[in-house]
Each structure stands twice: as C-alpha cells, then as structure tokens.
Design a protein around this motif. Structure first.
Motif, PDB file in Angstrom:
ATOM      1  N   ASP A 199       1.227   3.633  -6.941  1.00  0.00           N
ATOM      2  CA  ASP A 199       1.955   2.628  -7.707  1.00  0.00           C
ATOM      3  C   ASP A 199       2.643   1.620  -6.790  1.00  0.00           C
ATOM      4  O   ASP A 199       2.711   0.429  -7.097  1.00  0.00           O
ATOM      5  CB  ASP A 199       2.984   3.302  -8.610  1.00  0.00           C
ATOM      6  CG  ASP A 199       3.574   2.336  -9.626  1.00  0.00           C
ATOM      7  OD1 ASP A 199       2.799   1.808 -10.450  1.00  0.00           O
ATOM      8  OD2 ASP A 199       4.796   2.085  -9.581  1.00  0.00           O
ATOM      9  N   VAL A 200       3.159   2.096  -5.654  1.00  0.00           N
ATOM     10  CA  VAL A 200       3.778   1.180  -4.676  1.00  0.00           C
ATOM     11  C   VAL A 200       2.743   0.172  -4.171  1.00  0.00           C
ATOM     12  O   VAL A 200       3.035  -1.023  -4.011  1.00  0.00           O
ATOM     13  CB  VAL A 200       4.392   1.975  -3.512  1.00  0.00           C
ATOM     14  CG1 VAL A 200       4.737   1.057  -2.347  1.00  0.00           C
ATOM     15  CG2 VAL A 200       5.636   2.720  -3.974  1.00  0.00           C
ATOM     16  N   LEU A 201       1.517   0.653  -3.921  1.00  0.00           N
ATOM     17  CA  LEU A 201       0.477  -0.230  -3.396  1.00  0.00           C
ATOM     18  C   LEU A 201      -0.149  -1.107  -4.468  1.00  0.00           C
ATOM     19  O   LEU A 201      -0.859  -2.066  -4.142  1.00  0.00           O
ATOM     20  CB  LEU A 201      -0.617   0.605  -2.710  1.00  0.00           C
ATOM     21  CG  LEU A 201      -0.178   1.396  -1.475  1.00  0.00           C
ATOM     22  CD1 LEU A 201      -1.367   2.102  -0.852  1.00  0.00           C
ATOM     23  CD2 LEU A 201       0.486   0.480  -0.451  1.00  0.00           C
ATOM     24  N   GLN A 207      -5.483  -7.417  -2.010  1.00  0.00           N
ATOM     25  CA  GLN A 207      -5.227  -7.956  -0.681  1.00  0.00           C
ATOM     26  C   GLN A 207      -4.857  -6.822   0.269  1.00  0.00           C
ATOM     27  O   GLN A 207      -4.319  -5.802  -0.159  1.00  0.00           O
ATOM     28  CB  GLN A 207      -4.086  -8.989  -0.720  1.00  0.00           C
ATOM     29  CG  GLN A 207      -2.785  -8.441  -1.283  1.00  0.00           C
ATOM     30  CD  GLN A 207      -1.694  -9.484  -1.374  1.00  0.00           C
ATOM     31  OE1 GLN A 207      -1.589 -10.350  -0.517  1.00  0.00           O
ATOM     32  NE2 GLN A 207      -0.884  -9.416  -2.420  1.00  0.00           N
ATOM     33  N   PRO A 208      -5.149  -6.974   1.551  1.00  0.00           N
ATOM     34  CA  PRO A 208      -4.800  -5.927   2.514  1.00  0.00           C
ATOM     35  C   PRO A 208      -3.291  -5.742   2.591  1.00  0.00           C
ATOM     36  O   PRO A 208      -2.513  -6.681   2.425  1.00  0.00           O
ATOM     37  CB  PRO A 208      -5.363  -6.461   3.838  1.00  0.00           C
ATOM     38  CG  PRO A 208      -6.370  -7.491   3.450  1.00  0.00           C
ATOM     39  CD  PRO A 208      -5.881  -8.087   2.174  1.00  0.00           C
ATOM     40  N   LEU A 209      -2.882  -4.515   2.828  1.00  0.00           N
ATOM     41  CA  LEU A 209      -1.462  -4.218   2.967  1.00  0.00           C
ATOM     42  C   LEU A 209      -0.929  -4.886   4.239  1.00  0.00           C
ATOM     43  O   LEU A 209      -1.493  -4.699   5.319  1.00  0.00           O
ATOM     44  CB  LEU A 209      -1.271  -2.704   3.056  1.00  0.00           C
ATOM     45  CG  LEU A 209       0.155  -2.173   2.966  1.00  0.00           C
ATOM     46  CD1 LEU A 209       0.693  -2.401   1.572  1.00  0.00           C
ATOM     47  CD2 LEU A 209       0.174  -0.685   3.302  1.00  0.00           C
ATOM     48  N   PRO A 210       0.147  -5.659   4.139  1.00  0.00           N
ATOM     49  CA  PRO A 210       0.676  -6.305   5.349  1.00  0.00           C
ATOM     50  C   PRO A 210       1.433  -5.308   6.214  1.00  0.00           C
ATOM     51  O   PRO A 210       2.010  -4.334   5.702  1.00  0.00           O
ATOM     52  CB  PRO A 210       1.634  -7.363   4.783  1.00  0.00           C
ATOM     53  CG  PRO A 210       2.086  -6.777   3.477  1.00  0.00           C
ATOM     54  CD  PRO A 210       0.909  -6.006   2.932  1.00  0.00           C
ATOM     55  N   VAL A 335      -5.055   1.141   1.991  1.00  0.00           N
ATOM     56  CA  VAL A 335      -4.327   0.131   2.756  1.00  0.00           C
ATOM     57  C   VAL A 335      -4.980  -1.239   2.633  1.00  0.00           C
ATOM     58  O   VAL A 335      -4.294  -2.262   2.492  1.00  0.00           O
ATOM     59  CB  VAL A 335      -4.256   0.551   4.242  1.00  0.00           C
ATOM     60  CG1 VAL A 335      -3.643  -0.544   5.097  1.00  0.00           C
ATOM     61  CG2 VAL A 335      -3.455   1.837   4.388  1.00  0.00           C
ATOM     62  N   LEU A 336      -6.312  -1.283   2.667  1.00  0.00           N
ATOM     63  CA  LEU A 336      -7.027  -2.555   2.659  1.00  0.00           C
ATOM     64  C   LEU A 336      -7.613  -2.910   1.296  1.00  0.00           C
ATOM     65  O   LEU A 336      -8.166  -3.995   1.119  1.00  0.00           O
ATOM     66  CB  LEU A 336      -8.157  -2.517   3.697  1.00  0.00           C
ATOM     67  CG  LEU A 336      -7.711  -2.260   5.140  1.00  0.00           C
ATOM     68  CD1 LEU A 336      -8.915  -2.218   6.070  1.00  0.00           C
ATOM     69  CD2 LEU A 336      -6.716  -3.317   5.601  1.00  0.00           C
ATOM     70  N   ASP A 337      -7.502  -1.996   0.332  1.00  0.00           N
ATOM     71  CA  ASP A 337      -8.021  -2.199  -1.017  1.00  0.00           C
ATOM     72  C   ASP A 337      -9.509  -2.560  -1.004  1.00  0.00           C
ATOM     73  O   ASP A 337      -9.947  -3.522  -1.635  1.00  0.00           O
ATOM     74  CB  ASP A 337      -7.224  -3.290  -1.761  1.00  0.00           C
ATOM     75  CG  ASP A 337      -7.461  -3.231  -3.267  1.00  0.00           C
ATOM     76  OD1 ASP A 337      -7.739  -2.139  -3.779  1.00  0.00           O
ATOM     77  OD2 ASP A 337      -7.400  -4.287  -3.916  1.00  0.00           O
TER      78      ASP A 337
END
Length: 409
Positions: A199-201, A207-210, A335-337
């Motif tokens: 849920d956080v992600l 989009q990739p996690l920064p 992380v990168l979806d």
C-alpha cells in the motif's frame, strides 16, 4: 555434546516499526518441532546471541506449554514475552504469568482490543499487542477520518478517543499506509508489527521508486569524510533503488566503461569517489522525503543480510556481496513497478542472482526462499523448504538470530 534447543524449533520473525519509521524491535515467532522444549535453554541461547546494541526482542510462543516454560525462566533483563490473553487461564500459564510479572518481566498482552479490555490486561502487562480484525481496522480508519474532517486542510487532531488503537500499543494487522499513520502519528502507538509495503508503494504506481534524500545525503557525507570503502558500500546497499540506479549509470553507454560492472565495489573503483559524489548530487532533485519508505528499504536490506548468514560457509567476500545483492534485489519488481526480468536485463547481474529471483533455481534459490519463509509466523512453508532442500534446522535458526541481533535500533 548436548543437542541445541535451536535444532528443535521453527522460528520466524517480523520487524517492529516506530513513529520515526525506525526499528523499534523484532518479534520472534517460536514453534516447537518436538515435545518438551526447555524454556530456560532457549532463553540462555538467545542471551548468548544478543548484545546491548541488539534491538528489543519480543518472543511469541505458539503454544501454551511453550509460553509457560518461557515465563517460568524469564527475567526482567531478558526478552519481552507476548502473552495471548486467551491463554491466561491455561494450565501452567496463570501461575507462571503471575510470578513473571512479580519479577518484572516485560509482558505484552495480545488479543483483539475488546478481548484485552475484558481480560484486565492492565494489571499484569506492560504493553498491549493489539491484533486488529477487519472491523477494528475500519473503526480506526473512521476515527482518523473524523479527526481530519474536524480541522481545515485535513490535518490530524490529537488522539482519537473512539479509535480501538491506544497509546503505547504494539499494533498488528496494519494493512494500509493510512492505518499505520493513524496508529503511529495520531494515536501514539509504540510500534506496528510488519509494514504495509504494497500500500505504501501504491502511491508510486507506474514509476520507479525514488531513492530517499536521507540515504543520498548520508552517502555524500561518507564520501566527504573519506570513510572506508566498506562503509561507502554499506551506504549504497541500504536502498535497492539507489543501488540499481548506480548500476544503470555504471553500465551506460555514455560512461564508456569497457566491461560490465556487476558489483558496487567494482563500480566505486572504476568511477572514483569524486565522480561518485557528483553523481549522487545529481540524484538529489529526484529524491524522496517519504519516511514511509524507510521500513520498505530496511526490510529488503534485512533479507540480504539474512541470505549472507544462511550461506555463510567460508565463502569469500566477493561471493558474499553477490549473495547480499540477491536478497536486496529479490523484490526489485516492487521497487521499479515492472517485471524482474525486464529490470535485470538492463544490468549485468550474475546468473546466480537472476535464476534465484526469477525462476527459483540455482545455488542461491534455497537460501532466498528460506529467507522469505522466515518473514512469517506460519511455520509450515519453512518446514517444507527445510525438507525439500535438506537444510539444517539449527543452522537456519542460528543464521536468523545472527542477522537479527546485528540489526541497528
């Protein structure tokens, strides 16, 4: 030589996260594989592994007789013990619980909010471990919504009196970012058990996690102060998104390195610290200030270190770093979806990492699968993996305890 109690147990673990999204402690699930587990032996074994710098340890035994054995021998300076309120009157538990309370043992009463109120847990428990049912979670979120609606701009008021979550509680069953924020930021909960990673992600979907600004700044400070190569590598290894971005840069056509770079340490030596610092500065405009990402990243780091210990059989440093990277990148798809295969195709990772993470085969696969299975209170998947891969119970448990005791609070 007497058999270690660790050979007769199936363990699992769950990190506990506080308001700062830092590690508040670790919950260790204890399941007996044999009858008559010696609680004193287990507590002594844990004391040998733990140090003053280790995180707070909470023990969650899976059966009343195991709980009674731990309560009988627990001390005020030892691990905290989670006591299901429904077991309070079980044979052997009541008297052991009373004596443990008198000795000052750190006790947590576990159960649904209404069950804990009926059990009179405040008389013997230092804290409550609230197991939220879906209805409890819905009531808590409704209380949080009312608080936001009461003030302009959607800010939270003080603690909501109609929420089932109370101050100083450990909260289990937190499945959403909103519920975690309500528990920690509004209600003053001591910690939440586990983290609602998906849920956080979700807010970053597509989009990739920064990388986080905090980690980038820490890495830049380490470079400026000319810290060791090991320390620099540790900084970059704290976040899979930052490590992956660096791999992309090191293997980009524009950089012009002749051979593919498949390890962080090799990349540092090829690039140099000055150029590395410049690259980090270029990442700052894209960095995130989202504190909710800290438990996400830290969980992946724990998995990497756990794999190191599971495979620690005298392997050399380069292989150990490779094993760690396997654990760190195992959930790169979150992380990168995007599918792992697409992410791995852009960088020259070792085939051992790729096959373990994508197809569950190769020499790293057993340790990776066991590392995932240890992140649960359900012992059955881990028991099945131990049998399938003929892995030793004691060796797995010692690897877990070494990993958890070395975590930083």
């Amino acid at each position: 030589m007497a058999q270690s109690v660790l050979g007769s147990l199936t363990l699992g673990y769950r990190p506990l996260w506080n308001k700062a999204r830092a590690l508040a402690g670790v919950q260790l699930f204890v399941h007996a594989d044999d009858q008559g587990i010696d609680g004193q032996h287990l507590l002594r074994t844990l004391a040998e592994q733990w140090s003053a710098e280790s995180p707070l340890l909470l023990l969650s035994p899976s059966a009343p007789d195991l709980l009674a054995g731990l309560l009988t021998h627990a001390t005020a300076g030892g691990p905290a013990i989670v006591v299901p309120a429904a077991w309070r009157d079980q044979a052997g538990v009541r008297d052991a619980l009373r004596m443990a309370h008198q000795r000052g043992v750190h006790l947590l009463a576990s159960g649904a909010p209404t069950a804990l109120a009926d059990a009179g847990a405040d008389r013997w428990a230092k804290q409550r471990a609230l197991r939220l049912a879906p209805a409890d979670a819905a009531n808590a979120l409704q209380a949080a919504l009312k608080s936001r609606q009461a003030v302009a701009g959607g800010r939270m008021l003080g603690r909501a009196t109609d929420s089932p979550i109370g101050a100083n509680a450990l909260v289990e069953g937190v499945a959403s970012r909103a519920l975690a924020e309500h528990a920690l930021d509004q209600q003053g909960a001591w910690a939440v058990a586990g983290w609602p990673t998906e849920d956080v992600l979700h807010r970053y979907a597509g989009q990739p996690l920064p990388p986080t600004r905090r980690t980038i700044v820490q890495a830049m400070n380490a470079l400026d102060s000319e810290q060791s190569l090991d320390r620099i590598e540790q900084m970059f290894g704290q976040e899979p998104s930052l490590a992956y971005r660096l791999f992309l840069y090191l293997n980009s056509a524009g950089l012009g390195l002749r051979n593919g770079v498949s390890s962080l340490r090799h990349g540092f030596m090829m690039l140099g610290f000055r150029a590395l610092n410049t690259w980090l500065a270029e990442q700052l405009p894209h960095a995130s200030e989202d504190a909710n990402l800290r438990p996400v990243n830290a969980t992946m780091v724990m998995r990497g270190h756990l794999m190191e210990h599971l495979m620690d059989a005298g392997i050399e440093d380069d292989l150990r770093r490779e094993v760690y990277l396997c654990g760190l990148f195992a959930q790169l798809d979150l992380v990168l979806d995007e599918p792992l295969r697409a992410s791995f195709a852009r960088i020259p990772l070792a085939d051992r990492i790729v096959t373990a993470a994508i197809s569950g085969t190769g020499p790293y696969a057993p340790s990776l699968q066991v590392a995932f299975a240890l992140e649960s209170e359900d012992p059955q998947p881990l028991r099945a993996l131990r049998q399938a891969y003929e892995m030793g119970t004691e060796e797995i448990n010692r690897a877990l305890l070494r990993t958890l005791s070395a975590l930083t609070r």
